[in-house]
Design a protein around this motif. Structure first.
Motif, PDB file in Angstrom:
ATOM      1  N   ALA A  50     -15.952  52.984  36.804  1.00 52.75           N
ATOM      2  CA  ALA A  50     -15.666  53.173  35.377  1.00 52.75           C
ATOM      3  C   ALA A  50     -14.316  52.529  35.074  1.00 52.75           C
ATOM      4  O   ALA A  50     -13.509  52.297  35.978  1.00 52.75           O
ATOM      5  N   SER A  51     -14.064  52.263  33.794  1.00 55.36           N
ATOM      6  CA  SER A  51     -12.795  51.648  33.415  1.00 55.36           C
ATOM      7  C   SER A  51     -12.448  51.965  31.962  1.00 55.36           C
ATOM      8  O   SER A  51     -13.315  52.218  31.134  1.00 55.36           O
ATOM      9  N   LEU A  52     -11.144  51.936  31.698  1.00 56.02           N
ATOM     10  CA  LEU A  52     -10.592  52.107  30.348  1.00 56.02           C
ATOM     11  C   LEU A  52      -9.592  50.983  30.102  1.00 56.02           C
ATOM     12  O   LEU A  52      -8.898  50.560  31.034  1.00 56.02           O
ATOM     13  N   TYR A  53      -9.496  50.531  28.831  1.00 57.13           N
ATOM     14  CA  TYR A  53      -8.622  49.415  28.498  1.00 57.13           C
ATOM     15  C   TYR A  53      -7.831  49.689  27.226  1.00 57.13           C
ATOM     16  O   TYR A  53      -8.297  50.369  26.316  1.00 57.13           O
ATOM     17  N   LYS A  54      -6.639  49.086  27.164  1.00 53.24           N
ATOM     18  CA  LYS A  54      -5.746  49.173  26.017  1.00 53.24           C
ATOM     19  C   LYS A  54      -5.358  47.757  25.617  1.00 53.24           C
ATOM     20  O   LYS A  54      -4.989  46.962  26.474  1.00 53.24           O
ATOM     21  N   GLY A  61     -14.879  50.220  29.576  1.00 53.15           N
ATOM     22  CA  GLY A  61     -15.603  49.119  30.194  1.00 53.15           C
ATOM     23  C   GLY A  61     -16.917  49.636  30.750  1.00 53.15           C
ATOM     24  O   GLY A  61     -17.361  50.742  30.415  1.00 53.15           O
ATOM     25  N   PRO A  62     -17.546  48.869  31.625  1.00 53.58           N
ATOM     26  CA  PRO A  62     -18.812  49.317  32.211  1.00 53.58           C
ATOM     27  C   PRO A  62     -18.607  50.571  33.057  1.00 53.58           C
ATOM     28  O   PRO A  62     -17.514  50.805  33.576  1.00 53.58           O
ATOM     29  N   GLU A  63     -19.668  51.354  33.166  1.00 42.98           N
ATOM     30  CA  GLU A  63     -19.567  52.588  33.945  1.00 42.98           C
ATOM     31  C   GLU A  63     -20.920  52.924  34.561  1.00 42.98           C
ATOM     32  O   GLU A  63     -21.964  52.575  34.012  1.00 42.98           O
ATOM     33  N   GLN A  64     -20.868  53.594  35.694  1.00 44.09           N
ATOM     34  CA  GLN A  64     -22.076  54.119  36.333  1.00 44.09           C
ATOM     35  C   GLN A  64     -21.658  55.266  37.241  1.00 44.09           C
ATOM     36  O   GLN A  64     -20.739  55.139  38.047  1.00 44.09           O
ATOM     37  N   PRO A 107     -12.522  56.957  26.122  1.00 47.47           N
ATOM     38  CA  PRO A 107     -11.317  56.433  25.484  1.00 47.47           C
ATOM     39  C   PRO A 107     -10.765  57.352  24.393  1.00 47.47           C
ATOM     40  O   PRO A 107      -9.591  57.275  24.069  1.00 47.47           O
ATOM     41  N   ALA A 108     -11.573  58.248  23.850  1.00 45.97           N
ATOM     42  CA  ALA A 108     -11.069  59.189  22.845  1.00 45.97           C
ATOM     43  C   ALA A 108     -10.134  60.219  23.477  1.00 45.97           C
ATOM     44  O   ALA A 108      -9.142  60.624  22.869  1.00 45.97           O
ATOM     45  N   LEU A 109     -10.442  60.653  24.704  1.00 46.48           N
ATOM     46  CA  LEU A 109      -9.606  61.638  25.396  1.00 46.48           C
ATOM     47  C   LEU A 109      -8.763  61.000  26.507  1.00 46.48           C
ATOM     48  O   LEU A 109      -8.008  61.688  27.194  1.00 46.48           O
ATOM     49  N   ASP A 110      -8.916  59.692  26.693  1.00 46.55           N
ATOM     50  CA  ASP A 110      -8.082  58.909  27.611  1.00 46.55           C
ATOM     51  C   ASP A 110      -8.205  59.314  29.075  1.00 46.55           C
ATOM     52  O   ASP A 110      -7.215  59.342  29.814  1.00 46.55           O
ATOM     53  N   PHE A 111      -9.416  59.628  29.526  1.00 42.34           N
ATOM     54  CA  PHE A 111      -9.621  59.895  30.939  1.00 42.34           C
ATOM     55  C   PHE A 111     -10.983  59.406  31.394  1.00 42.34           C
ATOM     56  O   PHE A 111     -11.848  59.084  30.589  1.00 42.34           O
ATOM     57  N   ILE A 112     -11.156  59.351  32.729  1.00 41.33           N
ATOM     58  CA  ILE A 112     -12.435  59.017  33.347  1.00 41.33           C
ATOM     59  C   ILE A 112     -12.907  60.259  34.092  1.00 41.33           C
ATOM     60  O   ILE A 112     -12.171  60.820  34.910  1.00 41.33           O
ATOM     61  N   LEU A 113     -14.124  60.689  33.790  1.00 39.75           N
ATOM     62  CA  LEU A 113     -14.725  61.863  34.419  1.00 39.75           C
ATOM     63  C   LEU A 113     -15.504  61.429  35.656  1.00 39.75           C
ATOM     64  O   LEU A 113     -16.376  60.566  35.572  1.00 39.75           O
TER      65      LEU A 113
END
Length: 162
Positions: free
Chosen positions: A37-41, A59-62, A68-74
């Protein structure tokens, strides 16, 4: 040695990649689900000590969920994950800032901190590996800083390696 194959899930209409590892010690195949998983700014933002990096999009996730609304990856599946984070920081004269990869309600991520110092634009980051459990929520936060500092072009990515 590993082999990969795709599995179709008729309930959600998606294909899932899976890997099978051959272990010579026990001559058995051990299945591992791929997880990433990924998040971008991409928007310039003022820093606030103690706050999470405010990500704009996922970004892509599996087998992990980027929020991105809560700024974390679960994390959806426990395992060893490689986590990479980087931030482009705009520093004033003699500026200093540190960043931390962290998880909500859990111990700190070992090896997950990096700094930027000096003046001008700097891009800094870190890569670390850590055991994460299903349900962990991983984020990137601002630590101590001096002066007026902004950031942009940040990313947080993770990939399960075992």
């Amino acid at each position: 040695m590993h082999m990969g194959y795709a599995r179709y899930n008729p309930e959600d209409g998606k294909y899932y990649l899976e890997k099978s590892y051959y272990h010579s010690s026990n001559k058995k195949h051990k299945k591992r689900n791929v997880a990433y998983a990924s998040l971008y700014k991409r928007i310039l933002t003022p820093t606030v000590p103690g706050s999470r990096i405010d990500f704009d999009f996922a970004g892509p996730e599996q087998n992990a969920t980027s929020d991105p609304a809560l700024d974390f990856i679960l994390i959806e599946e426990s395992g060893i994950y490689e986590i990479t984070a980087s931030v482009t920081t705009n520093l004033g004269p003699n500026g200093f800032i540190n960043y931390f990869i962290d998880r909500i309600g859990g111990p700190a991520i070992t090896g997950g901190s990096f700094t930027a110092e000096g003046s001008g634009t700097n891009t800094n980051g870190v890569t670390t590996q850590v055991l994460l459990n299903a349900g962990d929520r991983v984020f990137l936060r601002v630590g101590f800083r001096t002066g007026g500092i902004t950031y942009g072009f940040a990313n947080l990515t993770l990939h399960r390696v075992d």
